[in-house]
Write a protein that holds these residues in place. Structure first.
Motif, PDB file in Angstrom:
ATOM      1  N   GLN A   1       0.826  -1.206   0.000  1.00 23.82           N
ATOM      2  CA  GLN A   1       0.000   0.000   0.000  1.00 23.82           C
ATOM      3  C   GLN A   1       0.860   1.257   0.000  1.00 23.82           C
ATOM      4  O   GLN A   1       0.600   2.218  -0.733  1.00 23.82           O
TER       5      GLN A   1
ATOM      6  N   ASP B   1      -2.519   5.744  -2.631  1.00 27.84           N
ATOM      7  CA  ASP B   1      -3.921   5.664  -2.217  1.00 27.84           C
ATOM      8  C   ASP B   1      -4.907   5.324  -3.326  1.00 27.84           C
ATOM      9  O   ASP B   1      -6.064   5.022  -3.049  1.00 27.84           O
TER      10      ASP B   1
ATOM     11  N   SER C   1      -5.443  -0.498  -4.423  1.00 34.81           N
ATOM     12  CA  SER C   1      -5.940  -1.295  -3.301  1.00 34.81           C
ATOM     13  C   SER C   1      -5.004  -2.472  -3.073  1.00 34.81           C
ATOM     14  O   SER C   1      -4.952  -3.396  -3.895  1.00 34.81           O
TER      15      SER C   1
ATOM     16  N   TYR D   1      -8.234  -5.926  -2.581  1.00 31.28           N
ATOM     17  CA  TYR D   1      -9.533  -5.560  -3.141  1.00 31.28           C
ATOM     18  C   TYR D   1     -10.588  -6.391  -2.418  1.00 31.28           C
ATOM     19  O   TYR D   1     -10.738  -7.591  -2.681  1.00 31.28           O
TER      20      TYR D   1
ATOM     21  N   TYR E   1      -6.668  -0.902   3.307  1.00 29.08           N
ATOM     22  CA  TYR E   1      -6.209  -1.471   2.042  1.00 29.08           C
ATOM     23  C   TYR E   1      -7.198  -1.428   0.893  1.00 29.08           C
ATOM     24  O   TYR E   1      -6.812  -1.681  -0.244  1.00 29.08           O
ATOM     25  N   MET E   2      -8.448  -1.129   1.151  1.00 25.11           N
ATOM     26  CA  MET E   2      -9.470  -1.121   0.100  1.00 25.11           C
ATOM     27  C   MET E   2      -9.776   0.313  -0.300  1.00 25.11           C
ATOM     28  O   MET E   2     -10.467   1.036   0.422  1.00 25.11           O
ATOM     29  N   HIS E   3      -9.251   0.743  -1.452  1.00 26.46           N
ATOM     30  CA  HIS E   3      -9.399   2.136  -1.862  1.00 26.46           C
ATOM     31  C   HIS E   3     -10.280   2.284  -3.107  1.00 26.46           C
ATOM     32  O   HIS E   3     -10.303   3.349  -3.723  1.00 26.46           O
TER      33      HIS E   3
ATOM     34  N   LYS F   1     -16.512   1.352  -2.128  1.00 29.00           N
ATOM     35  CA  LYS F   1     -16.917   0.479  -1.028  1.00 29.00           C
ATOM     36  C   LYS F   1     -18.413   0.165  -1.027  1.00 29.00           C
ATOM     37  O   LYS F   1     -18.902  -0.503  -0.122  1.00 29.00           O
TER      38      LYS F   1
ATOM     39  N   SER G   1      -5.143  -3.746  -8.023  1.00 26.84           N
ATOM     40  CA  SER G   1      -5.119  -4.313  -6.677  1.00 26.84           C
ATOM     41  C   SER G   1      -4.101  -5.438  -6.653  1.00 26.84           C
ATOM     42  O   SER G   1      -3.727  -5.991  -7.694  1.00 26.84           O
TER      43      SER G   1
END
Length: 428
Positions: free
Chosen positions: A185, A190, A193, A196, A247-249, A252, A268
């Motif tokens: 990361q 940013d 991800s 993912y 970690y999930m950018h 969402k 990702s």
């Protein structure tokens, strides 16, 4: 699902398995005596029709060899259409004799008496059925189906990206896993991800809940009650939320339905998903990275509490409707199809077997050790009469989206989900 093709299982092997079966009883056990059934109707999904028709034929041939003159008819359906079709026919006197069900769909039919009770001891390897699969065919201590095959979840990551940050081996512990994701990361920024993980993916999220000792619901006397607000469940949900935050950018609010496509786009580094999803991402139709197949590595997903993360075993069960006019022969057909020889064929197609006996050698094979090891630790949904309404109402997905987007705190979202669960979980 992408599957490897192998040669058909021999009919002779299935006949041997059939001959080894025991006597008949009121629970739909296999029969030694000649059955007066002249016809058997088997409903399966298109998975069997498209991927292992020779295994279906081998089971048919074994039954016909024992019951000369019997006619076996097959109908195949897609998953979206199956339940409506089944519900309609169960209201008539033309019910099929064998029907394939998704394992989380069984409870709604078992609890209403739609399926016949079966004697588990009459089916090969039933003593070692995988725990989650056994749960899926059990209601109030009785057996109403036979596990058919399973598919688990594994970690999959870009080993090339891991190598860029100095990580050369797949993680075996939570510390190794999060350390690698932290490095990835930081290196990628940013807009990337490291993991993912679509927020509403309840199969993944509940793995963290069960790993922490929590559950979706628990039984209190003869009633079920939502349990997502328990300290253990909140711990798991908080650990899941932390992963999303770090970690999930990506978006969402999206679900996991197109995860292989997104993973194949190269934005990702890792996923925790059904075993086939990595291969689908690497398919030329999805691979926007180039040569993704050689850049992927599967691993047993470690959990934050010192063990392998328990996984939801997706898969199918076979059941005999209560209105079947050929219950004994239906049970015989299921036993042949899901028995030792049938499992050998299904394993060769890339599936996990329904039992620990057949799972053990897969752990020793480098090609299958990850998926087989991951399947040893599993969880299953509450076997409550109202579970189908919880799934249909997307109660868990709503909670997880609210948690992932920050619309509600973990505690408030879990409390609201428990309230929704309590409204329907004990209602047929």
């Amino acid at each position: 699902m992408k599957r490897k093709l192998i040669a058909a299982v021999g009919v002779a092997g299935m006949v041997i398995g059939l001959a080894a079966c025991g006597g008949s009883d009121s629970k739909g056990g296999t029969a030694d005596k000649a059955s007066d059934a002249k016809e058997l109707t088997v409903w399966l999904t298109v998975d069997a029709q498209n991927n292992w028709p020779e295994l279906v034929k081998a089971a048919d041939d074994a039954i016909v060899a024992k019951h000369p003159g019997i006619t076996i008819k097959h109908e195949y359906y897609g998953w979206p259409d199956k339940n409506a079709k089944l519900d309609a026919v169960l209201a008539t006197d033309k019910a099929p004799d064998v029907v394939e069900m998704g394992n989380s769909e069984m409870i709604g039919y078992m609890s209403t008496g739609a399926f016949s009770e079966l004697d588990a001891s009459k089916f090969e390897n039933s003593a070692t059925w995988l725990d989650a699969l056994k749960q899926s065919v059990t209601y109030e201590g009785k057996t109403y189906g036979v596990p058919y095959y399973a598919g688990g979840r594994v970690g999959t990551w870009r080993k090339d990206i891991a190598a860029e940050v100095g990580v050369t081996a797949a993680p075996k512990t939570w510390a190794e896993y999060t350390s690698a994701l932290d490095k990835i990361q930081a290196a990628k920024g940013d807009k990337f991800s490291a993991l993912y993980q679509p927020s509403p993916d309840w199969y993944a999220a509940m793995s963290y809940v069960y790993d922490a000792g929590g559950s979706i619901a628990k039984k209190d006397g003869d009633k079920w009650k939502g349990n997502l607000s328990s300290p253990e469940s909140l711990k798991g949900l908080t650990q899941y939320k932390d992963l999303l935050d770090k970690y999930m950018h990506a978006d969402k609010t999206k679900d996991e339905s197109d995860r292989p496509v997104v993973f194949g786009q190269g934005n990702s580094a890792a996923i925790f998903a059904a075993g086939w999803e990595g291969a689908t991402a690497a398919d030329p139709k999805s691979d926007k990275v180039g040569g993704l197949k050689d850049k992927l590595e599967n691993f047993v997903q470690p959990g934050p509490n010192g063990k392998n993360l328990p996984v939801f075993l997706g898969g199918s069960d076979l059941a005999v409707p209560s209105k079947s006019k050929a219950k004994d022969v239906a049970a015989e057909w299921i036993n042949v199809f899901t028995g030792a020889q049938g499992q050998k064929g299904l394993i060769g197609k890339g599936n996990l077997p329904n039992n620990k006996t057949d799972l053990a050698p897969l752990k020793a094979d480098p090609k299958t050790t990850v998926s087989a090891t991951a399947a040893e630790s599993s969880w299953f949904v509450p076997t409550a009469v109202g579970w189908g309404q919880i799934e249909k109402g997307k109660v868990l997905q709503t909670m997880l989206q609210e948690i992932g987007t920050g619309k509600k705190s973990v505690a408030d979202a879990a409390k609201a989900a428990d309230a929704e669960i309590d409204k329907v979980i004990n209602t047929k």
